[in-house]
Design an enzyme around this catalytic site. Structure first.
Site, short mmCIF file in Angstrom:
data_model
loop_
_atom_site.label_atom_id
_atom_site.label_comp_id
_atom_site.label_asym_id
_atom_site.label_seq_id
_atom_site.Cartn_x
_atom_site.Cartn_y
_atom_site.Cartn_z
N ASN A 346 35.80 39.60 30.98
CA ASN A 346 36.48 40.02 32.20
C ASN A 346 37.94 40.37 31.89
OD1 ASN A 346 36.74 40.69 34.86
ND2 ASN A 346 36.29 38.64 35.67
N HIS A 377 38.23 33.71 42.72
CA HIS A 377 36.77 33.78 42.58
C HIS A 377 36.05 33.36 43.85
CE1 HIS A 377 37.27 34.21 38.17
NE2 HIS A 377 36.06 34.73 38.24
#
Length: 504
Positions: A346, A377
Site C-alpha cells: 500500500n 482504515h
C-alpha cells in the site's frame, strides 16, 4: 443467495444474473465490471482525448463525468457522499485562512470519513466485507488532505522551509472547482485509487508528465540527433493484467481452503502442534494477499492505460510506469524486515501517512502515524489492535536492525544466514500482527493472541528493553549537532591559526 447479494448492494442490479451464476456478491461483480469498463475508457481517453488533441478543460470534464457514472453504477445514491465530502472540504480550503486551513480541512475530511464508517459498520452491516462506498471515501480523504497541506506549503511557506519533496509537491495557486473534482473523482481512481499528488495529476491532464530524456536504447538516432517519442504503456498494462489474472485465480482457489478464522478453532489449537499452527497462519495470510494484489494492480493498469504513472526510464532505456503503483509483490513476499514489508505494501497510503503525519508530527511520530492509519482504515476494534501491535513490532525490529545486524555484515555467508532468519521472522511477525485486521472483532482477536500466549508481544517488549535504540529524529539531530560542533571546532582552530599568523 440472490436476495442477500441484492440487499447488500446499493448499486445497479443489472449484473444480478451473473452474480448468481458465479456465486459472488453483486457488489463485487459490479466493482470488477466497473474497473474493466474504466480500463476500456482509459485506452480511449489516452488515444482520442490526448493532450495534443484536446484541451485540459475537456479532459477534466470527461474524466469527472465518467467517474461519477462509475460511482452511481457501483454505489447508487451513496455516491453522493463523495460530492458532500468534497464540497465541504473545498469550502474549508477556499474560505478558511491559509495559515490554519490545512488543519481544519484535515479534521473535517477525516471526521466525515469516520462518521461514514461508523454508520456503515454499526448501523448497516457489521463484519461484512463488501465493496461499499467507504472505500472510495478513504481514497478521497487522502487526496483532499494531501491537497490541503500542499496548498498550505505552496502559498504560506518559503522554499527554505520545505523539504525537497514538499517543495516538489507544493501547490502555488488555488485549484478551480473543476480541477478539484477531477482530481478527487476521476474515473481512473474513483473505485480503488490509488491516491496521487495533485501536481502529478495536473501534469498528466496537461500532457507535461513526459520529460524528454536521452535514452540510447529507448529512442532512435537520426542525423546525429536523438528523437524523443512518447513512451507507450502497452507492455506494462498487459503485464499487470496478467498479474491480476494470476492473483485472482490464486485467491479464489485458496481463500476458502485456508481461512484465517480456522486458526482460532478450538479443535485446531488443541490438537495441532504449535509449529504447524505457525505454518498454517503464514499460508492463510499468503492466500489472502492476492485479493489486494488483484485490486491494486488492476487500478494501476487502468491509470497506466490512460497514460498516467510514467516515472522515467530504466537503465536499459525501457519506460517505467510505477509512479503511482501501490505495491511491489516480490519485495513483499521476500521482505527481510518489518519496515521493508510496509514500504512495499500500500505504497501510496504509506506516502500519504508520511507526508501529512510522520514528517509534521513533533511528538512520537511513529505512534501518531499508526494511530492515524487505524482511524483512516475504519472503526473495527481489530484495526486498532493490529496497529498497536505494529508499533511494538516496528520498535523491536528497529532495535534488532541497529544492534544485531552489523555483526552479520562481516561476510556474505553470514549476511545470507541473517537474511533467511529475518525473512522467516518478518513473515511470521506480519501474519501475527494482521490477524485482528482480518478477524475485526476484539473477542476472536484476543482469543488468537491467547492461543499464542501473546508470545510476540512479550518478545518485542523484551527486545525493546534489552536493545534500546534512538529514534530516527534524535539520531538526525545528534548528527546535525555533531556537524555543528565540528564546524565550530574548525572555525575556532582557524581563528587561532589566524591570530598566530598575525602575531608572527
Amino acid at each position: 443467495m440472490a436476495t442477500q447479494t441484492t440487499a447488500s448492494c446499493t448499486g445497479s442490479t443489472l449484473l444480478q444474473p451473473i452474480s448468481e451464476i458465479i456465486n459472488l456478491p453483486l457488489d463485487q461483480v459490479n466493482f470488477v465490471a466497473g474497473q474493466l469498463f474504466a480500463l476500456l475508457m482509459a485506452v480511449w481517453f489516452r488515444i482520442y482525448l490526448h493532450p495534443s488533441k484536446t484541451s485540459p478543460f475537456i479532459r477534466h470534464v470527461v474524466a469527472t463525468l465518467l467517474g461519477f457514472y462509475l460511482a452511481l453504477f457501483c454505489f447508487g445514491w451513496y455516491s453522493l457522499h463523495f460530492l458532500v465530502q468534497s464540497g465541504l472540504s473545498y469550502s474549508v480550503i477556499v474560505f478558511a485562512g491559509l495559515e490554519h486551513m490545512h488543519k481544519y480541512c484535515f479534521m473535517v475530511t477525516l471526521g466525515y470519513l469516520i462518521l461514514c464508517q461508523i454508520t456503515r459498520v454499526y448501523v448497516f452491516d457489521y463484519g461484512m466485507y463488501s465493496a461499499d462506498f467507504t472505500g472510495p471515501t478513504m481514497v478521497i480523504t487522502q487526496k483532499i488532505t494531501s491537497l490541503a497541506f500542499e496548498i498550505h506549503d505552496g502559498l504560506t511557506k518559503r522554499d527554505g522551509q520545505l523539504t525537497p519533496s514538499q517543495k516538489y509537491l507544493a501547490i502555488r495557486r488555488m485549484p478551480s472547482l473543476l480541477e478539484y473534482l477531477s482530481y478527487n473523482c476521476n474515473f481512473m481512481g474513483i473505485l480503488a485509487g490509488p491516491t496521487c499528488s495533485y501536481n502529478d495529476y495536473m501534469a498528466f491532464i496537461e500532457g507535461t508528465c513526459y520529460q524528454p530524456r536521452h535514452q540510447e536504447n529507448a529512442n532512435g538516432k537520426e542525423n546525429g540527433k536523438y528523437k524523443q517519442s512518447e513512451p507507450s504503456p502497452k507492455n506494462d498494462v498487459i503485464s499487470k493484467l496478467c498479474t491480476c489474472a494470476i492473483s485472482l485465480a490464486i485467491y479464489l482457489s485458496l481463500c476458502k481452503l485456508i481461512p484465517v478464522e480456522h486458526s482460532i478453532d478450538d479443535d485446531f489449537t488443541n490438537t495441532t502442534p504449535f509449529y504447524l499452527q505457525v505454518v498454517y497462519l503464514y499460508l492463510a495470510m499468503l492466500a489472502l494477499r492476492p485479493k489486494y494484489y488483484f485490486v491494486w494492480t488492476l487500478a494501476d493498469a487502468i491509470n497506466n492505460a490512460a497514460g498516467f504513472g510514467f516515472n522515467g526510464y530504466n537503465k536499459d532505456g525501457s519506460p517505467r510506469w510505477d509512479r503511482i503503483s501501490n505495491l511491489r509483490i516480490l519485495d513483499i513476499e521476500f521482505a527481510t524486515s518489518f519496515k521493508m514489508f510496509l514500504d512495499n505494501w500500500n505504497i501510496q497510503t504509506a506516502l500519504w501517512l508520511k507526508r501529512v503525519c510522520y514528517e509534521r508530527c513533533s511528538i512520537n511520530p511513529t505512534a501518531a502515524t499508526f494511530l492515524l492509519s487505524a482511524m483512516w482504515h475504519g472503526v473495527y476494534p481489530g484495526y486498532y489492535l493490529t496497529f498497536l501491535t505494529g508499533i511494538a513490532m516496528t520498535m523491536a525490529a528497529r532495535a534488532v536492525r541497529h544492534n544485531i545486524r552489523p555483526h552479520f555484515l562481516v561476510s556474505n555467508s553470514y549476511k545470507c544466514i541473517y537474511d533467511v532468519i529475518t525473512w522467516a521472522w518478518t513473515q511470521v511477525a506480519i501474519s501475527y500482527t494482521v490477524v485482528p485486521f482480518v478477524l475485526l472483532a476484539v473477542g476472536p482477536s484476543l482469543k488468537f493472541y491467547r492461543s499464542w500466549y501473546f508470545c510476540l508481544h512479550l518478545l518485542c517488549l523484551l527486545v525493546v528493553l534489552a536493545l534500546p535504540v534512538n529514534s530516527r529524529r534524535r539520531q538526525a539531530k545528534e548528527q546535525q549537532d555533531s556537524l555543528q560542533d565540528n564546524q565550530t571546532d574548525h572555525n575556532s582552530t582557524d581563528n587561532n591559526c589566524n591570530q598566530k599568523d598575525k602575531a608572527t
